[in-house]
Design a protein around this motif. Structure first.
Motif, PDB file in Angstrom:
ATOM      1  N   LEU B 102       3.000  10.081   5.028  1.00 26.29           N
ATOM      2  CA  LEU B 102       1.798  10.907   5.064  1.00 26.29           C
ATOM      3  C   LEU B 102       2.044  12.097   4.154  1.00 26.29           C
ATOM      4  CD1 LEU B 102       1.116  10.899   8.896  1.00 26.29           C
ATOM      5  CD2 LEU B 102       0.199   9.380   7.155  1.00 26.29           C
ATOM      6  N   PHE B 103       0.973  12.621   3.567  1.00 27.54           N
ATOM      7  CA  PHE B 103       1.129  13.810   2.723  1.00 27.54           C
ATOM      8  C   PHE B 103       1.243  15.028   3.636  1.00 27.54           C
ATOM      9  CE2 PHE B 103      -1.107  12.022  -1.311  1.00 27.54           C
ATOM     10  CZ  PHE B 103      -0.217  10.965  -1.293  1.00 27.54           C
ATOM     11  N   ARG B 106      -1.490  17.726   3.962  1.00 30.65           N
ATOM     12  CA  ARG B 106      -2.849  17.391   4.374  1.00 30.65           C
ATOM     13  C   ARG B 106      -2.879  17.172   5.878  1.00 30.65           C
ATOM     14  NH1 ARG B 106      -6.577  14.171   1.034  1.00 30.65           N
ATOM     15  NH2 ARG B 106      -6.433  15.014  -1.067  1.00 30.65           N
ATOM     16  N   LEU B 114      -7.808  10.043   2.267  1.00 30.71           N
ATOM     17  CA  LEU B 114      -7.219   9.984   0.929  1.00 30.71           C
ATOM     18  C   LEU B 114      -7.834   8.901   0.024  1.00 30.71           C
ATOM     19  CD1 LEU B 114      -4.866  11.573  -0.352  1.00 30.71           C
ATOM     20  CD2 LEU B 114      -3.432   9.610   0.152  1.00 30.71           C
ATOM     21  N   GLY B 115      -7.920   7.686   0.550  1.00 35.59           N
ATOM     22  CA  GLY B 115      -8.402   6.585  -0.278  1.00 35.59           C
ATOM     23  C   GLY B 115      -9.844   6.799  -0.725  1.00 35.59           C
ATOM     24  N   GLU B 117     -11.382   9.584  -0.971  1.00 38.12           N
ATOM     25  CA  GLU B 117     -11.414  10.722  -1.889  1.00 38.12           C
ATOM     26  C   GLU B 117     -10.973  10.277  -3.286  1.00 38.12           C
ATOM     27  OE1 GLU B 117      -9.309  14.112  -0.338  1.00 38.12           O
ATOM     28  OE2 GLU B 117      -9.322  15.081  -2.301  1.00 38.12           O
ATOM     29  N   ALA B 118      -9.902   9.470  -3.338  1.00 42.56           N
ATOM     30  CA  ALA B 118      -9.393   9.009  -4.631  1.00 42.56           C
ATOM     31  C   ALA B 118     -10.430   8.154  -5.354  1.00 42.56           C
ATOM     32  CB  ALA B 118      -8.100   8.233  -4.433  1.00 42.56           C
ATOM     33  N   GLN B 119     -11.227   7.424  -4.576  1.00 41.73           N
ATOM     34  CA  GLN B 119     -12.247   6.584  -5.202  1.00 41.73           C
ATOM     35  C   GLN B 119     -13.537   7.356  -5.438  1.00 41.73           C
ATOM     36  OE1 GLN B 119     -12.461   3.058  -2.561  1.00 41.73           O
ATOM     37  NE2 GLN B 119     -10.350   3.621  -2.104  1.00 41.73           N
ATOM     38  N   ARG B 161      -5.187   5.214   7.539  1.00 45.26           N
ATOM     39  CA  ARG B 161      -5.381   5.544   6.126  1.00 45.26           C
ATOM     40  C   ARG B 161      -5.581   4.270   5.301  1.00 45.26           C
ATOM     41  NH1 ARG B 161      -0.473   8.553   3.342  1.00 45.26           N
ATOM     42  NH2 ARG B 161       0.490   6.545   3.747  1.00 45.26           N
ATOM     43  N   ALA B 162      -4.915   3.177   5.728  1.00 46.07           N
ATOM     44  CA  ALA B 162      -5.091   1.906   5.031  1.00 46.07           C
ATOM     45  C   ALA B 162      -6.430   1.270   5.414  1.00 46.07           C
ATOM     46  CB  ALA B 162      -3.946   0.968   5.368  1.00 46.07           C
ATOM     47  N   ASN B 165     -10.203   1.930   4.071  1.00 44.10           N
ATOM     48  CA  ASN B 165     -10.667   1.352   2.811  1.00 44.10           C
ATOM     49  C   ASN B 165     -11.253  -0.049   2.979  1.00 44.10           C
ATOM     50  OD1 ASN B 165      -9.555   3.455   0.905  1.00 44.10           O
ATOM     51  ND2 ASN B 165      -7.753   2.907   2.099  1.00 44.10           N
TER      52      ASN B 165
END
Lengths: 340, 265
Positions: B102-103, B106, B114-115, B117-119, B161-162, B165
């Motif tokens: 984990l970051f 955050r 995260l995912g 946001e990245a997309q 988190r996985a 998505n």
């Protein structure tokens, strides 16, 4: 006073013994506050009792101020329960107030009253107060000039250092070209550039800004770089499998992960830029606290030098406090960081 | 029956993808010497299957997962998701690593986000983050930072988190390897439940034969490095599976035999 009544109570036998624990508790709780009050009364008395060996105009006011502080300390201690957080704050700092009062008393006696320390090299407290009241405009101008110069140079140096550090850490090509330059120029003390900088730059102000930026930039660059370089590959792997583009990897992974390092760099840069600031002001710039110090020395105005030193120390300490406050806000996710 | 089956299909439009690993070989360069890690591996995974990859520690299973994720490119052979070739990472194939990674800067919610946001789709789809946190039962920890979580909770966040998505292939790289045995058993059940609900294809790397048998439809046993497929075992038992099931115990004995541990049994 309080210790006296306690030993009195213990010595005189049975009827008062039951009150002793209460008294002990009270002494433990408020002793320091009462002592602080006594120390500041002593300081006030030391100002007013004897006549000054020199001609200082603020002795009387200083004595009165000391009594006021003593009164505040006393009432603050007695009424601590009604004062809430202010009372707690006073309670926590009471031992320091005792030490400060005692130090000022000794200082007052050693300089203004009995001249144990040679004048004018060791001016009394009232002489320094006099500087703050009578020479305030000039001192404020100097403070303003110093802050302006320092802030400009520091912000430029920190920004450039941060960007350079991120680029070196991120891109091999940038690292190839910048790293040797950094190794060659970075360790050179920024003050060594002083003579050249004052010739080549159009104004002494721009020269000093450049030097302060240089002193700040080097540690910020190196630590940002090492911060970015030490980010675990696992973070990048996670972000990439979640669909992150390179810009996301830099802005949302590398930089936040490197931030603790960056703040160490900013802290070190702040320290070395203070040194450059003072030297630059003493040598080239005709304004600022460094210049004020130099000017005061020229006139043998030693109390002005001490006054300027105290202001300088408060400013530097304030700047570092501010930096740490920003860090604590940005890095709340870290546990166990050093409190400044 | 048909109606419920249809409903299932409609509520899960993003079900699993098929995965084809065709004659893949891979090697690392270590100090100039070439170290082969995968040797001519071919596996064909049907959409929605739960496949466990089992093998001795360091045999190259995790390398295979990195290739499936698109984090590395194979030296030889091809990998395909449905009919498109895997060349780079894509959020339709998400990895949960052994460490939660984990970051730390955050919060739990931001980690799960995260995912998206990245997309660049977080703004319109914030609800998905809340749903994913609900799914792993950590909604009340949304504002916590990773250092405040236990190991099991951190791994749950990594799972959320996985899953946020809606992956077509979920890649699990020994995700339970570092957890205590109680947390591990609970989370095994949770993973099966999630897989049954969402219908994604799952690839699980593990070195625990029991874990593989409790979770997977199919267990693929690898040889020592360089990894080759040694056996491909179908586990035809309904869920939830019982650890003491004699059928599984028998399979387990077989598998341990393949791994060279038959002497201990």
């Amino acid at each position: 006073m309080s210790t006296y009544s306690l030993s009195d109570g213990l010595a005189s036998g049975a009827p008062r013994v039951s009150r002793a624990p209460l008294l002990t508790a009270w002494v433990k709780d408020s002793g320091a506050g009462v002592l602080a009050s006594i120390a500041w009364i002593a300081f006030g008395l030391s100002c007013l009792w004897w006549t000054d060996v020199g001609d200082w105009s603020r002795t009387h006011s200083l004595g009165i101020a000391a009594f006021v502080i003593a009164a505040v300390a006393l009432f603050g201690t007695v009424g601590a329960d009604y004062l809430g957080s202010a009372g707690k704050a006073l309670h926590k700092r009471a031992p320091w107030l005792v030490a400060l009062g005692a130090f000022l008393t000794v200082w007052e006696l050693a300089t203004a009253k009995f001249a144990w320390l040679p004048l004018p090299f060791f001016p009394p407290p009232q002489a320094i107060i006099e500087v703050y009241t009578d020479d305030l405009p000039k001192l404020l101008d100097s403070v303003f000039a110093s802050v302006k110069l320092q802030l400009g140079g520091y912000l430029i140096g920190a920004t450039v250092g941060f960007l350079t550090g991120v680029s070196i850490g991120w891109s091999r090509a940038v690292g190839y070209w910048v790293h040797p330059v950094l190794r060659f120029i970075g360790p050179l003390p920024a003050t060594a550039w002083l003579p050249i900088a004052f010739f080549t730059f159009p104004s002494s102000w721009s020269a000093s800004t450049f030097l302060i930026a240089l002193a700040t930039g080097f540690p910020v660059t190196v630590l940002t770089w090492s911060g970015v370089a030490s980010v675990s590959n696992a973070y990048y792997d996670v972000a990439r499998t979640l669909g992150a583009k390179p810009s996301f990897l830099v802005l949302k992974v590398a930089i936040p992960a490197a931030l603790p390092h960056v703040f160490v760099g900013l802290f070190m840069g702040l320290g070395s830029s203070f040194a450059v600031l003072v030297v630059a002001e003493m040598i080239g710039v005709k304004a600022g606290l460094g210049w004020y110090l130099q000017w005061a020395q020229g006139w043998a105005a030693y109390s002005n030098m001490y006054a300027a030193l105290i202001v300088m120390s408060l400013l530097c300490s304030g700047a570092i406090t501010l930096l740490f406050a920003i860090r604590d806000r940005l890095l709340v996710w870290q546990k166990g960081t050093v409190k400044w | 029956m048909v109606a419920t089956a249809l409903a299932e299909v409609v509520t899960h439009p993003a079900a699993g993808a098929a995965l084809d690993i065709e004659q893949v070989s891979h090697a690392f360069d270590i100090d100039g010497a070439e170290l082969p890690v995968l040797s001519d591996v071919s596996i064909s995974v049907v959409s929605g299957e739960f496949v466990a990859l089992l093998g001795p520690s360091g045999c190259g299973k995790s390398t295979l997962l990195r290739l499936v994720a698109g984090l590395d490119k194979p030296r030889a052979g091809r990998l395909r998701e449905d009919d498109s070739r895997i060349t780079r990472p894509h959020p339709s194939r998400v990895v949960v690593f052994q460490d939660p990674t984990l970051f730390p800067w955050r919060s739990v919610w931001d980690n799960v986000a995260l995912g998206l946001e990245a997309q660049g789709i977080l703004k319109s789809q914030r609800q998905r983050v809340d749903d994913a946190l609900d799914l792993v039962g950590l909604s009340s920890f949304r504002n916590a930072y990773p250092h405040q979580l236990s190991g099991g909770m951190a791994q749950r966040v990594a799972l959320a988190r996985a899953l946020v998505n809606d992956p077509k292939i979920l890649i699990l790289d020994e995700p339970l390897g570092k957890l205590d045995s109680l947390t591990r058993i609970t989370m095994q059940a949770e993973i099966v439940a999630l897989w049954q609900r969402k219908g994604f294809t799952t690839l699980l790397v593990t070195h625990d034969a029991e874990e593989a048998l409790v979770l997977a439809n199919r267990v693929i046993v690898f040889s020592d490095r360089p990894a080759r497929v040694k056996a491909d075992i179908r586990v035809d038992r309904p869920y939830p599976r019982h650890r003491g099931d004699p059928y599984l115990a028998d399979l387990r004995r077989q598998i341990l035999g393949l791994l060279g541990l038959d002497a201990t049994w």
